[in-house]
Design a protein around this motif. Structure first.
Motif, PDB file in Angstrom:
ATOM      1  N   THR A 274       0.842  -1.208   0.000  1.00 20.42           N
ATOM      2  CA  THR A 274       0.000   0.000   0.000  1.00 20.42           C
ATOM      3  C   THR A 274       0.869   1.247   0.000  1.00 20.42           C
ATOM      4  O   THR A 274       0.649   2.189  -0.775  1.00 20.42           O
ATOM      5  N   TYR A 275       1.877   1.253   0.876  1.00 13.82           N
ATOM      6  CA  TYR A 275       2.788   2.405   0.935  1.00 13.82           C
ATOM      7  C   TYR A 275       3.563   2.550  -0.371  1.00 13.82           C
ATOM      8  O   TYR A 275       3.803   3.663  -0.855  1.00 13.82           O
ATOM      9  N   ARG A 276       3.965   1.433  -0.953  1.00 20.68           N
ATOM     10  CA  ARG A 276       4.730   1.473  -2.198  1.00 20.68           C
ATOM     11  C   ARG A 276       3.894   2.115  -3.319  1.00 20.68           C
ATOM     12  O   ARG A 276       4.391   2.960  -4.077  1.00 20.68           O
ATOM     13  N   ASN A 277       2.615   1.721  -3.392  1.00 20.87           N
ATOM     14  CA  ASN A 277       1.732   2.285  -4.417  1.00 20.87           C
ATOM     15  C   ASN A 277       1.517   3.782  -4.211  1.00 20.87           C
ATOM     16  O   ASN A 277       1.454   4.557  -5.173  1.00 20.87           O
ATOM     17  N   GLN A 278       1.403   4.201  -2.935  1.00 19.90           N
ATOM     18  CA  GLN A 278       1.207   5.622  -2.642  1.00 19.90           C
ATOM     19  C   GLN A 278       2.432   6.446  -3.037  1.00 19.90           C
ATOM     20  O   GLN A 278       2.312   7.554  -3.564  1.00 19.90           O
ATOM     21  N   GLN A 280       4.570   5.699  -5.378  1.00 21.03           N
ATOM     22  CA  GLN A 280       4.662   5.756  -6.849  1.00 21.03           C
ATOM     23  C   GLN A 280       3.746   6.825  -7.418  1.00 21.03           C
ATOM     24  O   GLN A 280       4.018   7.390  -8.495  1.00 21.03           O
ATOM     25  N   LYS A 281       2.653   7.145  -6.701  1.00 22.08           N
ATOM     26  CA  LYS A 281       1.710   8.168  -7.159  1.00 22.08           C
ATOM     27  C   LYS A 281       2.199   9.594  -6.916  1.00 22.08           C
ATOM     28  O   LYS A 281       1.562  10.552  -7.343  1.00 22.08           O
ATOM     29  N   LEU A 282       3.329   9.742  -6.231  1.00 23.69           N
ATOM     30  CA  LEU A 282       3.843  11.070  -5.942  1.00 23.69           C
ATOM     31  C   LEU A 282       4.364  11.779  -7.203  1.00 23.69           C
ATOM     32  O   LEU A 282       4.494  13.005  -7.231  1.00 23.69           O
ATOM     33  N   GLY A 283       4.657  11.012  -8.235  1.00 27.33           N
ATOM     34  CA  GLY A 283       5.138  11.593  -9.489  1.00 27.33           C
ATOM     35  C   GLY A 283       6.551  12.130  -9.402  1.00 27.33           C
ATOM     36  O   GLY A 283       6.914  13.092 -10.100  1.00 27.33           O
TER      37      GLY A 283
END
Length: 287
Positions: A274-278, A280-283
């Motif tokens: 979950t943290y990894r996906n978040q 990656q969304k930081l751009g």
């Protein structure tokens, strides 16, 4: 000058019964007292009928535990031993607990989803284990501990709130309206007009061990991984669901009966994925 190490000899049965009485007088919870008794008996097993102890013996016991138990289990056993030593007047022999690195992520293999939770309930119903289904639903819908199921009486459920006093602390469990109706219907259908709703065939309140066994038996039918099926995981499911909806960690701490937000944060931890996906969304990783 006498440098001989101090040695203490004690009667194991008398010491255990006196320690138990001391814990009752101190108003420890029944589950805590039972756990402490079990842990001291493990210490007795290590002593192997040689009830002469000194500081070296206590340290050796700690070392004996390490290859046999998980760190968290060892630390809880050492807490019981230190309490016992304090009671016996040898608090100076208390040992330090093992250091544990703070767990940043909840293991994904143990995180129960809402879908898996629903499958557990359906599996219990399919096997005509309606009390088990209600137990699972009650723990997940209220965030109650297994040891607190005994306080779900017909009288308290009618009020919609359960107030528990333990060691000078008061905790209130709120019962959702839908669950209240289901619990009262279940009690009525089973001829329970007063007192505890969740009881064994012998009329005793359900406890952690028999509920754990019954839940584990649902593994094959529900197709929920065995490592996810344990009563306390339902409390974690309640915590994660509440926090995801409200982001109110202070309120959650009150509902769970925690005196420290650090404890509550453990319940609201996400998986590593979950943290990894978040992240990656930081751009912040442009091509």
């Amino acid at each position: 000058m006498d440098n001989k190490p101090e040695i203490f000899t004690f009667n194991p049965e008398t010491a255990l019964s006196d320690f138990q009485a001391y814990l009752y007088e101190r108003e420890n919870a029944k589950a805590t007292i039972s756990k402490y008794m079990t842990d001291i008996r493990t210490f007795y097993k290590y002593l192997d009928r040689n009830y002469q102890i000194d500081k070296k013996c206590i340290v050796a016991y700690k070392e004996w535990l390490e290859p046999q138990y998980e760190v968290t289990s060892i630390n809880s056993m050492l807490v019981a031993l230190n309490q016992f030593l304090d009671f016996m007047g040898f608090g100076k022999w208390k040992v330090k607990r093992l250091k544990v690195q703070k767990q940043l992520f909840i293991p994904e293999a143990k995180e129960m989803t809402k879908e898996e939770y629903k499958r557990l309930i359906e599996a219990a119903k399919s096997q005509k284990k309606h009390q088990l289904a209600m137990s699972i639903k009650t723990l997940a819908a209220t965030g109650a501990r297994v040891s607190e199921l005994m306080f779900f009486t017909v009288e308290s459920v009618k009020k919609g709130t359960i107030t528990i006093s333990n060691k000078g602390k008061r905790r209130t469990i709120l019962i959702p309206q839908i669950l209240k109706k289901e619990l009262l219907y279940f009690a009525s259908k089973n001829g329970i007009v007063r007192g505890c709703i969740f009881v064994t065939k012998n009329g005793k309140p359900k406890d952690r061990s028999n509920l754990w066994r019954e839940m584990k038996a649902l593994c094959a039918v529900s197709k929920v991984p065995a490592q996810k099926i344990f009563p306390h995981n339902l409390r974690h499911l309640f915590a994660r669901s509440y926090y995801k909806l409200t982001s109110d960690i202070a309120g959650l701490a009150d509902l769970l009966g925690h005196s420290s937000l650090d404890v509550t944060r453990i319940y609201t931890a996400n998986t590593e994925e979950t943290y990894r996906n978040q992240i990656q969304k930081l751009g912040l990783t442009p091509e």
